[in-house]
Design a protein around this motif. Structure first.
Motif, mmCIF file in Angstrom:
data_model
loop_
_atom_site.group_PDB
_atom_site.id
_atom_site.type_symbol
_atom_site.label_atom_id
_atom_site.label_comp_id
_atom_site.label_asym_id
_atom_site.label_seq_id
_atom_site.Cartn_x
_atom_site.Cartn_y
_atom_site.Cartn_z
ATOM 1 N N ARG A 247 0.814 -1.224 0.000
ATOM 2 C CA ARG A 247 0.000 0.000 0.000
ATOM 3 C C ARG A 247 0.849 1.277 0.000
ATOM 4 N NH1 ARG A 247 -5.206 -1.261 0.608
ATOM 5 N NH2 ARG A 247 -5.743 -3.304 1.470
ATOM 6 N N MET A 248 2.133 1.124 -0.105
ATOM 7 C CA MET A 248 3.036 2.278 -0.108
ATOM 8 C C MET A 248 3.339 2.701 -1.547
ATOM 9 S SD MET A 248 6.656 2.548 1.932
ATOM 10 C CE MET A 248 7.496 4.110 2.173
ATOM 11 N N VAL A 249 3.409 4.003 -1.776
ATOM 12 C CA VAL A 249 3.691 4.532 -3.113
ATOM 13 C C VAL A 249 5.087 4.063 -3.559
ATOM 14 C CG1 VAL A 249 4.143 6.656 -4.395
ATOM 15 C CG2 VAL A 249 2.158 6.496 -2.885
ATOM 16 N N VAL A 250 5.194 3.661 -4.813
ATOM 17 C CA VAL A 250 6.410 3.030 -5.322
ATOM 18 C C VAL A 250 7.634 3.933 -5.162
ATOM 19 C CG1 VAL A 250 7.548 2.258 -7.434
ATOM 20 C CG2 VAL A 250 5.222 1.491 -6.921
ATOM 21 N N GLY A 251 7.544 5.175 -5.637
ATOM 22 C CA GLY A 251 8.693 6.063 -5.578
ATOM 23 C C GLY A 251 9.150 6.319 -4.154
ATOM 24 N N ARG A 252 8.208 6.586 -3.271
ATOM 25 C CA ARG A 252 8.549 6.836 -1.874
ATOM 26 C C ARG A 252 9.207 5.606 -1.247
ATOM 27 N NH1 ARG A 252 4.169 7.857 2.999
ATOM 28 N NH2 ARG A 252 5.690 8.117 4.686
ATOM 29 N N GLN A 253 8.697 4.444 -1.614
ATOM 30 C CA GLN A 253 9.214 3.190 -1.072
ATOM 31 C C GLN A 253 10.671 2.965 -1.478
ATOM 32 O OE1 GLN A 253 7.593 -1.379 -0.611
ATOM 33 N NE2 GLN A 253 6.397 0.089 -1.755
ATOM 34 N N LEU A 254 10.978 3.215 -2.744
ATOM 35 C CA LEU A 254 12.345 3.017 -3.211
ATOM 36 C C LEU A 254 13.301 4.025 -2.581
ATOM 37 C CD1 LEU A 254 11.822 2.203 -7.005
ATOM 38 C CD2 LEU A 254 12.152 0.627 -5.100
ATOM 39 N N ARG A 255 12.855 5.274 -2.439
ATOM 40 C CA ARG A 255 13.695 6.275 -1.785
ATOM 41 C C ARG A 255 13.999 5.878 -0.345
ATOM 42 N NH1 ARG A 255 10.107 9.638 -4.636
ATOM 43 N NH2 ARG A 255 8.865 10.033 -2.756
ATOM 44 N N TYR A 256 12.968 5.381 0.335
ATOM 45 C CA TYR A 256 13.119 4.945 1.728
ATOM 46 C C TYR A 256 14.119 3.798 1.843
ATOM 47 C CZ TYR A 256 11.777 2.481 6.033
ATOM 48 O OH TYR A 256 11.785 1.830 7.235
ATOM 49 N N ALA B 168 19.327 9.269 -3.353
ATOM 50 C CA ALA B 168 18.248 8.279 -3.335
ATOM 51 C C ALA B 168 17.134 8.685 -4.295
ATOM 52 C CB ALA B 168 17.698 8.132 -1.919
ATOM 53 N N GLU B 169 16.836 9.975 -4.336
ATOM 54 C CA GLU B 169 15.814 10.482 -5.257
ATOM 55 C C GLU B 169 16.233 10.246 -6.706
ATOM 56 O OE1 GLU B 169 12.335 12.202 -6.477
ATOM 57 O OE2 GLU B 169 12.889 12.211 -4.351
ATOM 58 N N ALA B 170 17.486 10.574 -7.013
ATOM 59 C CA ALA B 170 17.976 10.408 -8.386
ATOM 60 C C ALA B 170 18.026 8.935 -8.774
ATOM 61 C CB ALA B 170 19.365 11.036 -8.512
ATOM 62 N N ALA B 171 18.466 8.080 -7.845
ATOM 63 C CA ALA B 171 18.554 6.648 -8.139
ATOM 64 C C ALA B 171 17.172 6.051 -8.367
ATOM 65 C CB ALA B 171 19.266 5.924 -6.999
ATOM 66 N N THR B 172 16.192 6.493 -7.577
ATOM 67 C CA THR B 172 14.825 6.004 -7.746
ATOM 68 C C THR B 172 14.302 6.334 -9.129
ATOM 69 O OG1 THR B 172 14.305 6.155 -5.388
ATOM 70 C CG2 THR B 172 12.456 6.249 -6.923
ATOM 71 N N THR B 173 14.501 7.564 -9.553
ATOM 72 C CA THR B 173 14.045 7.978 -10.889
ATOM 73 C C THR B 173 14.766 7.194 -11.969
ATOM 74 O OG1 THR B 173 13.567 10.213 -10.093
ATOM 75 C CG2 THR B 173 13.863 9.934 -12.464
ATOM 76 N N ARG B 174 16.072 7.036 -11.809
ATOM 77 C CA ARG B 174 16.871 6.350 -12.826
ATOM 78 C C ARG B 174 16.426 4.906 -13.007
ATOM 79 N NH1 ARG B 174 21.984 3.709 -12.201
ATOM 80 N NH2 ARG B 174 22.139 4.562 -10.095
ATOM 81 N N TRP B 175 16.223 4.192 -11.904
ATOM 82 C CA TRP B 175 15.885 2.775 -12.023
ATOM 83 C C TRP B 175 14.444 2.562 -12.463
ATOM 84 C CZ3 TRP B 175 19.227 -0.479 -13.138
ATOM 85 C CH2 TRP B 175 20.522 -0.420 -12.620
ATOM 86 N N LEU B 176 13.540 3.411 -12.038
ATOM 87 C CA LEU B 176 12.162 3.280 -12.521
ATOM 88 C C LEU B 176 12.096 3.548 -14.022
ATOM 89 C CD1 LEU B 176 10.035 4.880 -9.651
ATOM 90 C CD2 LEU B 176 10.264 2.457 -10.241
ATOM 91 N N ASP B 177 12.844 4.534 -14.488
ATOM 92 C CA ASP B 177 12.883 4.809 -15.928
ATOM 93 C C ASP B 177 13.505 3.627 -16.678
ATOM 94 O OD1 ASP B 177 11.715 7.276 -15.606
ATOM 95 O OD2 ASP B 177 13.599 8.404 -15.702
ATOM 96 N N GLY C 109 8.715 4.653 -15.151
ATOM 97 C CA GLY C 109 8.851 6.055 -14.798
ATOM 98 C C GLY C 109 7.535 6.756 -14.532
ATOM 99 N N ASP C 110 6.458 6.287 -15.173
ATOM 100 C CA ASP C 110 5.153 6.917 -14.987
ATOM 101 C C ASP C 110 4.357 6.309 -13.838
ATOM 102 O OD1 ASP C 110 4.820 4.474 -16.230
ATOM 103 O OD2 ASP C 110 3.161 5.132 -17.503
ATOM 104 N N ARG C 111 4.959 5.347 -13.120
ATOM 105 C CA ARG C 111 4.232 4.704 -12.017
ATOM 106 C C ARG C 111 4.840 5.018 -10.650
ATOM 107 N NH1 ARG C 111 0.603 1.091 -14.027
ATOM 108 N NH2 ARG C 111 -0.453 1.655 -12.084
ATOM 109 N N ALA C 112 5.708 6.001 -10.596
ATOM 110 C CA ALA C 112 6.359 6.336 -9.324
ATOM 111 C C ALA C 112 5.346 6.735 -8.256
ATOM 112 C CB ALA C 112 7.366 7.466 -9.527
ATOM 113 N N GLY C 113 4.225 7.318 -8.669
ATOM 114 C CA GLY C 113 3.212 7.759 -7.711
ATOM 115 C C GLY C 113 2.133 6.734 -7.434
#
Length: 315
Positions: A85-94, A106-115, A120-124
């Motif tokens: 139930r946790m948002v994907v992007g927030r979870q990866l940053r955590y 952590a923010e940059a790495a999360t974006t890079r790996w999701l892309d 990339g469009d499912r981070a939220g």
């Protein structure tokens, strides 16, 4: 380099690891193979200190694996290990921050790996709202977001469609090319054969075969042969050959490893003009089947011997 030596673990009367040893090297992918219940997952968990071993050692770069060292490892369990139930992007940053990655990195790495994994469009999005395959991609991203030196993946390709398999394969190739040590288990042996440099096959918690992929295939007691004669003429297999199948004029044989290609050609030439002939080591699927089958036969033989001895003592 990851060195696992003489690991031992039992659950009650069930022996999960029975002296297992393996080595995984930087810049290479190791396929960790075995039938269900062979001990693969227990061994992987042992690398991360999630299993209380009864014996054996796990070493990284020839030193003891401590909690701080493990922070540099990445683990992808077969079962979901994330918060649904946790948002994907927030979870990866955590998770990246838990591994010691600073907030902005952590923010940059999360974006890079999701892309990189097509998300990339499912981070939220919440993890539970994603398809099974996309959840698997997030699980991989979670194991990568802190740029691990060692990556251990338990059935990472399970449930992925062909595009997902290709994307994940590309990521693992890139990680190995960058110098990471990559270990993964899979029942998709064709994929292991395509990706891996090295393989270890285990049964009943023991190593049965280990080496490079080429060494594993070459160690088989036979070679694979495909032959077609002109005009689709029938082929009589040599006396020491085993017929596998015959289809569309092509005959497939198993030839003892001691039989040379010249000997094979000499035995086939009188039967007609050879239009097509291949002479190769068996595929990994065949090697796996042979290793597992012989191990099962060995265990059954040992059990029969023990049963017979027990009966003799009882009488």
């Amino acid at each position: 380099m990851l060195q696992v030596s003489d690991l031992r673990k039992s659950y009650g009367e069930v022996t999960a690891l029975d002296g297992l040893s393996l080595t995984a090297r930087p810049g290479r992918m190791l396929g960790f193979l075995g039938p269900n219940g062979a001990g693969k997952t227990t061994a992987m968990r042992a690398v991360f200190g999630l299993v209380a071993l009864e014996g054996g050692t796990v070493r990284w770069r020839d030193a003891e694996v401590t909690g701080d060292v493990r922070r540099g490892f990445g683990y992808m369990p077969e079962q979901r290990g994330l918060y649904p139930r946790m948002v994907v992007g927030r979870q990866l940053r955590y998770l990246a921050q838990l591994h010691g990655v600073p907030v902005l990195e952590a923010e940059a790495a999360t974006t890079r790996w999701l892309d990189a994994l097509g998300l990339g469009d499912r981070a939220g999005s919440k993890l539970a709202d994603l398809s099974h395959g996309n959840q698997q991609r997030v699980q991989l991203a979670a194991s990568l977001v802190h740029d691990p030196e060692l990556l251990v993946l338990d059935e990472p390709f399970s449930g992925l469609d062909p595009i997902g398999v290709e994307d994940m394969s590309d990521v693992l190739r890139d990680r190995a090319a960058d110098g990471a040590t990559v270990v993964f288990s899979s029942h998709q042996l064709e994929l292991v054969e395509e990706l891996c440099d090295d393989v270890v096959i285990i049964t009943s918690g023991r190593e049965r075969l280990a080496g490079t992929l080429d060494e594993a295939r070459a160690a088989a007691s036979y070679r694979r042969v495909e032959v077609r004669l002109a005009g689709g003429a029938p082929v009589t297999p040599p006396p020491d050959a085993q017929l596998v199948d015959a289809r569309d004029g092509v005959v497939r044989l198993r030839i003892p490893v001691a039989t040379s290609l010249d000997e094979l050609v000499t035995s086939l030439a009188p039967q007609g003009t050879i239009e097509h002939l291949t002479f190769t080591s068996p595929r990994l699927t065949e090697v796996f089947r042979d290793v597992v089958g012989s191990s099962i036969a060995e265990l059954e033989g040992a059990e029969a011997t023990r049963t017979g001895a027990d009966a003799e003592v009882a009488s």
